[in-house]
Design a protein around this motif. Sequence first.
Motif, PDB file in Angstrom:
ATOM      1  N   SER A  55      16.129   4.054  14.192  1.00 58.89           N
ATOM      2  CA  SER A  55      15.479   3.128  15.122  1.00 58.89           C
ATOM      3  C   SER A  55      14.124   2.616  14.652  1.00 58.89           C
ATOM      4  N   ASP A  56      13.548   3.194  13.605  1.00 57.97           N
ATOM      5  CA  ASP A  56      12.200   2.805  13.152  1.00 57.97           C
ATOM      6  C   ASP A  56      12.214   2.550  11.653  1.00 57.97           C
ATOM      7  N   ASP A  57      12.270   1.275  11.265  1.00 52.43           N
ATOM      8  CA  ASP A  57      12.304   0.960   9.840  1.00 52.43           C
ATOM      9  C   ASP A  57      10.913   0.878   9.214  1.00 52.43           C
ATOM     10  N   ASN A  58       9.884   1.291   9.989  1.00 50.19           N
ATOM     11  CA  ASN A  58       8.520   1.316   9.437  1.00 50.19           C
ATOM     12  C   ASN A  58       8.168   2.656   8.804  1.00 50.19           C
ATOM     13  N   PHE A  59       9.118   3.604   8.803  1.00 47.88           N
ATOM     14  CA  PHE A  59       8.841   4.932   8.242  1.00 47.88           C
ATOM     15  C   PHE A  59       9.944   5.349   7.290  1.00 47.88           C
ATOM     16  N   LEU A  60       9.531   5.988   6.179  1.00 48.05           N
ATOM     17  CA  LEU A  60      10.514   6.655   5.320  1.00 48.05           C
ATOM     18  C   LEU A  60       9.858   7.868   4.664  1.00 48.05           C
ATOM     19  N   HIS A  61      10.715   8.829   4.320  1.00 47.62           N
ATOM     20  CA  HIS A  61      10.260  10.068   3.694  1.00 47.62           C
ATOM     21  C   HIS A  61      11.132  10.323   2.467  1.00 47.62           C
ATOM     22  N   VAL A  62      10.488  10.579   1.348  1.00 50.01           N
ATOM     23  CA  VAL A  62      11.199  10.879   0.103  1.00 50.01           C
ATOM     24  C   VAL A  62      10.913  12.332  -0.269  1.00 50.01           C
ATOM     25  N   VAL A  63      11.963  13.085  -0.574  1.00 44.26           N
ATOM     26  CA  VAL A  63      11.771  14.490  -0.950  1.00 44.26           C
ATOM     27  C   VAL A  63      12.543  14.768  -2.238  1.00 44.26           C
TER      28      VAL A  63
ATOM     29  N   GLN B 109      -2.515  -8.394   5.684  1.00 49.06           N
ATOM     30  CA  GLN B 109      -2.575  -9.183   6.908  1.00 49.06           C
ATOM     31  C   GLN B 109      -1.652  -8.601   7.975  1.00 49.06           C
ATOM     32  N   ASN B 110      -2.282  -8.175   9.064  1.00 42.99           N
ATOM     33  CA  ASN B 110      -1.584  -7.685  10.264  1.00 42.99           C
ATOM     34  C   ASN B 110      -0.813  -6.384  10.069  1.00 42.99           C
ATOM     35  N   GLN B 111      -1.145  -5.612   9.022  1.00 43.77           N
ATOM     36  CA  GLN B 111      -0.419  -4.362   8.817  1.00 43.77           C
ATOM     37  C   GLN B 111      -1.248  -3.357   8.009  1.00 43.77           C
ATOM     38  N   ILE B 112      -1.143  -2.076   8.405  1.00 41.36           N
ATOM     39  CA  ILE B 112      -1.664  -0.972   7.602  1.00 41.36           C
ATOM     40  C   ILE B 112      -0.473  -0.166   7.114  1.00 41.36           C
ATOM     41  N   THR B 113      -0.490   0.180   5.828  1.00 38.14           N
ATOM     42  CA  THR B 113       0.520   1.091   5.296  1.00 38.14           C
ATOM     43  C   THR B 113      -0.161   2.405   4.950  1.00 38.14           C
ATOM     44  N   LEU B 114       0.286   3.498   5.577  1.00 38.43           N
ATOM     45  CA  LEU B 114      -0.237   4.834   5.320  1.00 38.43           C
ATOM     46  C   LEU B 114       0.727   5.555   4.388  1.00 38.43           C
ATOM     47  N   ALA B 115       0.201   6.248   3.385  1.00 43.63           N
ATOM     48  CA  ALA B 115       1.060   6.969   2.441  1.00 43.63           C
ATOM     49  C   ALA B 115       0.405   8.281   2.048  1.00 43.63           C
ATOM     50  N   ALA B 116       1.216   9.334   1.956  1.00 50.33           N
ATOM     51  CA  ALA B 116       0.740  10.647   1.503  1.00 50.33           C
ATOM     52  C   ALA B 116       1.816  11.272   0.627  1.00 50.33           C
ATOM     53  N   ALA B 117       1.376  11.956  -0.432  1.00 52.15           N
ATOM     54  CA  ALA B 117       2.321  12.587  -1.363  1.00 52.15           C
ATOM     55  C   ALA B 117       1.667  13.813  -1.978  1.00 52.15           C
ATOM     56  N   ASP B 118       2.462  14.858  -2.222  1.00 55.41           N
ATOM     57  CA  ASP B 118       1.912  16.054  -2.861  1.00 55.41           C
ATOM     58  C   ASP B 118       2.603  16.388  -4.186  1.00 55.41           C
ATOM     59  N   GLY B 119       3.405  15.453  -4.687  1.00 52.74           N
ATOM     60  CA  GLY B 119       4.116  15.686  -5.932  1.00 52.74           C
ATOM     61  C   GLY B 119       5.554  16.136  -5.726  1.00 52.74           C
TER      62      GLY B 119
ATOM     63  N   ARG C 165       7.011  15.492  -2.345  1.00 56.29           N
ATOM     64  CA  ARG C 165       7.499  14.673  -1.236  1.00 56.29           C
ATOM     65  C   ARG C 165       6.526  13.533  -0.985  1.00 56.29           C
ATOM     66  N   LEU C 166       7.002  12.533  -0.278  1.00 50.59           N
ATOM     67  CA  LEU C 166       6.223  11.322  -0.010  1.00 50.59           C
ATOM     68  C   LEU C 166       6.561  10.820   1.377  1.00 50.59           C
ATOM     69  N   SER C 167       5.550  10.487   2.163  1.00 50.33           N
ATOM     70  CA  SER C 167       5.755   9.856   3.470  1.00 50.33           C
ATOM     71  C   SER C 167       5.038   8.519   3.484  1.00 50.33           C
ATOM     72  N   VAL C 168       5.717   7.489   3.994  1.00 46.60           N
ATOM     73  CA  VAL C 168       5.134   6.151   4.102  1.00 46.60           C
ATOM     74  C   VAL C 168       5.410   5.630   5.507  1.00 46.60           C
ATOM     75  N   CYS C 169       4.367   5.148   6.173  1.00 43.55           N
ATOM     76  CA  CYS C 169       4.515   4.622   7.526  1.00 43.55           C
ATOM     77  C   CYS C 169       3.688   3.345   7.665  1.00 43.55           C
ATOM     78  N   LYS C 170       4.292   2.318   8.248  1.00 44.99           N
ATOM     79  CA  LYS C 170       3.608   1.036   8.435  1.00 44.99           C
ATOM     80  C   LYS C 170       3.264   0.847   9.903  1.00 44.99           C
ATOM     81  N   LEU C 171       2.113   0.218  10.138  1.00 45.25           N
ATOM     82  CA  LEU C 171       1.580   0.074  11.492  1.00 45.25           C
ATOM     83  C   LEU C 171       1.025  -1.337  11.647  1.00 45.25           C
TER      84      LEU C 171
END
Length: 381
Positions: free
Chosen positions: A366-374, A169-179, A181-187
């Motif tokens: 400034s943007d708590d809707n994004f994080l990157h794990v490496v 509800q009211n949000q999309i979470t985008l995620a990509a990972a290649d084994g 690293r991982l990127s997650v962004c909410k919109l």
Amino acid sequence: MFGGQMKFTCEQDNLQKALNAVSRAIPNRSSLPITNHVLLESGQEQLIISATDAETLAITYSIPANVGEQGALALPSRLLTDFVASLPPDMIDFGQKENTYQAQLKCAKNKSSIEGLDPGEFPPIPKSSGTTFELSAKSFKDALNKVVFSAATDDSRPILTGVQFAITQNQITLAAADGFRLSVCKLDIKSESDLPSFVVPARALGELSRLLNELGDQNLSMKINEQNTQVEFDLGHSRMIAQLLQGTFPNYEQLIPNEWKTQIRISSKEFIRETKIASIFARDGSGIIRLSANPTGESAGKLVIAAKADELGDNVGEIGASIDGEELNIAFNSRYLMDALQILENEDLIIEGSSSQSPGVIKSISDDNFLHVVMPMFVQW
């Protein structure tokens, strides 16, 4: 069987822009000659250009045109695109030789003919029906840029070559990972219900990001079909349809550390500068960049960035930092680190870690809707 003999005029720069956009759907290799062609269809006061790889991706683009006679023709993409790009910024007069699939083009002092194929052989461009969402083009493009680079580029695990969309509800979470690293962004979006997650090929989203440049502050619509096999992005003058990747996307939540022992706050511009310098040495030293942070002692308030190329030299740089918690020594692949930093180049950063063997987390202050794990590189300290 020959249809109407297509006739229209249009502006060279409009046709060039359209051909550049749709040609990105043309496959590098294909056993179907028709997929190396673009489909031109003249309608009411517009020309619609389409391209597809007949399997995963299709793009259509419409431009204004003065249509003399409606029709359709499939023309070789590379020849037509290169030819139109070489023409002066003038009107193009397009005609079709009677009872043939030959196009005849006139522009300024140029007169050319191009042999085409039967438009009836062109693979049909799918039309989607299903659940539709409105998205801000600017916000969506920013979110795509923050995740697409983390998708895998090899096909050993096909599902990882895509980006997962999870709609609540009211949000999309985008995620990509290649084994590694991982990127997650909410919109934020307008959505009244949850949908099953789906995975869009990163290649398609990369091309979509380019198309979004033309929308500015406008909106686009995203439509997912009822079978959860296809997504359509409608930008008004252009449309992209992508086949969804089938399979189970990893449970990436378990890869995100839920606590840290060291937190580092730094300026991204300074960090990028020092990381670029270290990368010069890292490329001849297994691509390893070492970060050292200590909240106490002489190095308090500093992050040390170092790289070493065996038998060639080494480099040690430092930047001002706010460090909380324990001492941390951690090493990363230089390319993975630079990829993450380049999308955050105008923001102040948080880096979190627990040990040299634990994943590092990179966030924007400034943007708590994004994080990157490496994942870290294992080195001797």
